[in-house]
Design an enzyme around this catalytic site. Structure first.
Site, PDB file in Angstrom:
ATOM      1  N   GLU A   1       1.117  -0.797  -0.308  1.00 21.79           N
ATOM      2  CA  GLU A   1       0.025  -0.137  -0.004  1.00 21.79           C
ATOM      3  C   GLU A   1       1.233   1.275  -0.504  1.00 21.79           C
ATOM      4  O   GLU A   1       0.499   2.163  -0.298  1.00 21.79           O
ATOM      5  CB  GLU A   1      -1.298   0.268   1.257  1.00 21.79           C
ATOM      6  CG  GLU A   1      -2.353   0.963   0.845  1.00 21.79           C
ATOM      7  CD  GLU A   1      -3.467   0.629   2.447  1.00 21.79           C
ATOM      8  OE1 GLU A   1      -4.444   0.115   2.049  1.00 21.79           O
ATOM      9  OE2 GLU A   1      -2.667   0.749   3.038  1.00 21.79           O
TER      10      GLU A   1
ATOM     11  N   HIS B   1       6.083 -26.183   3.831  1.00 20.39           N
ATOM     12  CA  HIS B   1       4.990 -27.650   3.274  1.00 20.39           C
ATOM     13  C   HIS B   1       4.074 -27.623   2.575  1.00 20.39           C
ATOM     14  O   HIS B   1       3.196 -27.965   2.333  1.00 20.39           O
ATOM     15  CB  HIS B   1       4.626 -28.700   4.678  1.00 20.39           C
ATOM     16  CG  HIS B   1       6.234 -28.953   5.557  1.00 20.39           C
ATOM     17  ND1 HIS B   1       6.370 -30.487   5.098  1.00 20.39           N
ATOM     18  CD2 HIS B   1       6.242 -28.885   6.187  1.00 20.39           C
ATOM     19  CE1 HIS B   1       7.487 -30.245   6.138  1.00 20.39           C
ATOM     20  NE2 HIS B   1       7.187 -29.393   6.785  1.00 20.39           N
TER      21      HIS B   1
ATOM     22  N   LYS C   1     -13.263   0.748  -4.198  1.00 10.58           N
ATOM     23  CA  LYS C   1     -14.557   0.815  -3.210  1.00 10.58           C
ATOM     24  C   LYS C   1     -15.652   2.192  -3.737  1.00 10.58           C
ATOM     25  O   LYS C   1     -16.793   2.149  -3.616  1.00 10.58           O
ATOM     26  CB  LYS C   1     -13.690   2.464  -2.441  1.00 10.58           C
ATOM     27  CG  LYS C   1     -12.889   1.260  -1.672  1.00 10.58           C
ATOM     28  CD  LYS C   1     -12.759   2.208   0.007  1.00 10.58           C
ATOM     29  CE  LYS C   1     -11.107   1.536   0.278  1.00 10.58           C
ATOM     30  NZ  LYS C   1     -11.389   2.888   1.917  1.00 10.58           N
TER      31      LYS C   1
HETATM   32  O1  F6P Z   1      -8.130   0.177   2.671  1.00  6.96           O
HETATM   33  C1  F6P Z   1      -7.157   1.748   3.018  1.00  6.96           C
HETATM   34  C2  F6P Z   1      -7.540   1.936   4.102  1.00  6.96           C
HETATM   35  O2  F6P Z   1      -7.678   2.942   3.998  1.00  6.96           O
HETATM   36  C3  F6P Z   1      -5.745   1.332   4.527  1.00  6.96           C
HETATM   37  O3  F6P Z   1      -5.168   2.629   3.905  1.00  6.96           O
HETATM   38  C4  F6P Z   1      -6.152   1.616   6.453  1.00  6.96           C
HETATM   39  O4  F6P Z   1      -5.540   1.740   6.749  1.00  6.96           O
HETATM   40  C5  F6P Z   1      -7.506   0.863   6.038  1.00  6.96           C
HETATM   41  O5  F6P Z   1      -8.442   0.847   4.247  1.00  6.96           O
HETATM   42  C6  F6P Z   1      -8.898   1.639   6.927  1.00  6.96           C
HETATM   43  O6  F6P Z   1      -9.126   2.373   7.222  1.00  6.96           O
HETATM   44  P1  F6P Z   1      -9.648   3.471   8.688  1.00  6.96           P
HETATM   45  O7  F6P Z   1      -8.206   3.085   9.722  1.00  6.96           O
HETATM   46  O8  F6P Z   1      -9.819   4.948   7.760  1.00  6.96           O
HETATM   47  O9  F6P Z   1     -10.663   2.528   9.010  1.00  6.96           O
END
Ligand code: F6P
Length: 510
Positions: A340, A371, A477
């Site tokens: 990320e 394994h 998203k």
């Molecule tokens: O996966 C995207 C993300 O924004 C991550 O960077 C982050 O750790 C996760 O979602 C959770 O985000 P939040 O803590 O804002 O719920």
């Protein structure tokens, strides 16, 4: 970047076949000494890698030219390093005992932890808190989970057992409700943004379940819900009492946040002293990263190795293999941290770059991996950099067995084996790194995790990318939001999606 003379020299140097011949490299005098490093509780052995003095010198020069020294100062001086959001990255201030952020953070965490464990704060059923369920995902889940597992599993029992609910899944929530004692349980909604759909859905599902149970009477003084967030306003809007919100600052990146209020589950499960020791260990690594020359700087050297393999040797994968069950979540945590943070194709100016960044990161408990996928390491056509991680605790024959196995794997990969029956032969010459931790104390865990954080930061400086944003995650998203909205409004015909995706939606909705 490709026009940089050092980059070009490294490219040419990497083409020399002798660099992939470990028996040739071992002829270099004093190789083992030159390529092993030690800092506090960490011992790093790079000597089984495809690297020589010349490559290492050039790589250090590459780091200097990229302005790494200044970039490290900027990080620790809390200057803007997250250029996308125009923010500093302040996770290191949380572990610096001389910094007010450290004092404020631990004060807030510890006073809530005390109030919970002494029974001053009760659940909405009027009962003492005896369990915690952490509802969060990504950085609001992986770090706390890793540390809770690392620090509590050898103790007969943790102070307050912590459960984790990350993905949206009815069966998971149902299962959870069967294994916990709801009336004594505190549900902790951990979300930096307080807008992550998965977390909010799980939080709502839990709120609904709680309301169905007789005796559930939430007040400002008694609550079964708490929140950890950088968005206090949102948390209060969804009904969390203000005194049950642990805030942290937006300048702490989600995947770098286990040191912040996000670490509250660690405090409950392992205790305040352990959390302090975790911060202390990380701070020791911070000092090492700030002060050591690149040639002796463990996180810098780790980053240089990964850049060497990724950009000059053309290896696109990397595997993290802890040989201790307590560190089994390390590969997952590191996967998010690396992929990320550095899975980027734009430099800090927004220009498309012409060199690869993060490798594909995977891994698991080393013994289980042996394994499952080690066959490909030994006899697969490709090679990939590996980190073997062992813990030097001789508490049981099982632990020694694990360490011998780990050491044997590194040796076998390097040495290989000739066989009359050629199918059984292993070519050898496969690189690996070995990291040994003195023990699995909170201090060692802090050092290890901070080492990886600084490795990532170093990579990002050399790649000239921002490791503190994640704009790519947003696309999936937003399409998911679109699909859901159009299905609910029966307006799918208005969506411009490809035939495969449309057919899948149809299958799901018919
Ligand atoms: O996966 C995207 C993300 O924004 C991550 O960077 C982050 O750790 C996760 O979602 C959770 O985000 P939040 O803590 O804002 O719920």
């Amino acid at each position: 970047m490709r026009n940089n003379p050092i980059w070009q020299q490294l490219t040419l140097h990497a083409q020399k076949t002798k660099l992939k011949d470990l028996s040739h490299l071992w002829q270099q005098p004093d190789r083992h000494n030159k390529l092993t490093f030690e800092s506090k509780n960490i011992y790093l052995d790079l000597s089984k890698n495809w690297i020589d003095d010349e490559a290492l010198n050039h790589l250090c020069e590459l780091a200097s030219q990229a302005g790494l020294k200044e970039a490290i100062k900027k990080l620790f001086n809390a200057e803007v390093v997250n250029t996308t959001d125009q923010l500093a990255a302040t996770h290191t201030t949380l572990r610096d005992p001389a910094h007010p952020n450290h004092r404020n953070n631990t004060k807030a965490l510890f006073s809530l932890a005390d109030a919970v464990s002494t029974g001053q704060i009760k659940t909405a059923f009027g009962k003492q808190v005896k369990q915690l369920v952490n509802i969060g995902i990504g950085g609001s889940y992986l770090g706390p989970r890793l540390v809770v597992e690392s620090l509590t599993e050898l103790q007969s029992e943790s102070r307050i057992p912590v459960y984790f609910a990350a993905s949206v899944d009815d069966s998971l929530i149902n299962q959870l409700f069967q294994s916990i004692d709801i009336e004594h349980c505190l549900f902790c909604i951990s979300s930096k943004s307080f807008s992550t759909v998965e977390t909010l859905m799980n939080a709502r599902a839990i709120q609904t379940k709680l309301k169905e149970i007789s005796g559930y009477q939430p007040t400002q003084e008694q609550s079964s819900l708490m929140a950890i967030t950088a968005n206090t306003k949102r948390a209060i809007e969804v009904g969390i009492p203000k005194c049950m919100v642990l805030p942290f600052d937006a300048s702490v990146g989600g995947r770098f946040s286990l040191w912040s209020a996000i670490g509250f589950p660690i405090v409950l499960a392992a205790g305040k002293e352990q959390f302090q020791a975790l911060l202390h260990g990380a701070h020791e690594m911070d000092l090492h990263f700030r002060n050591k020359p690149f040639t002796e700087n463990i996180p810098v050297l780790m980053a240089l190795m990964s850049i060497w393999y990724r950009n000059f040797m053309g290896l696109s994968a990397y595997s993290c293999l802890p040989y201790d069950a307590r560190l089994r979540s390390l590969p997952k945590w590191l996967q998010q941290l690396m992929m990320e943070s550095t899975g980027k194709m734009h430099n800090v100016k927004g220009e498309v770059i012409d060199y690869p960044t993060t490798p594909w990161v995977f891994g698991d408990h080393g013994q289980l991996s042996q394994h499952a996928f080690f066959q490909a390491f030994h006899q697969g056509v490709d090679a990939l950099p590996l980190d073997f991680i062992g813990v030097l605790e001789h508490n049981s024959p099982a632990q020694d067995f694990l360490l011998y196995n780990m050491i044997a794997q590194g040796a076998a990969l390097m040495r290989g084996k000739e066989e009359d029956h050629s199918m059984k032969g292993c070519p050898g010459n496969k690189p690996s790194t070995t990291i040994l931790l003195k023990d699995l104390s909170a201090e060692s865990v802090g050092q290890l995790l901070a080492m990886y954080e600084h490795m990532i930061y170093t990579q990002s400086v050399i790649w000239n990318i921002n490791c503190f944003d994640q704009p790519g995650v947003e696309l999936g998203k937003s399409i998911a939001r679109d699909i859901q909205e159009h299905v609910e409004n029966n307006t799918l015909n208005e969506v411009a999606l490809d035939p495969s995706t449309m057919a899948l939606i149809k299958k799901v909705t018919e």
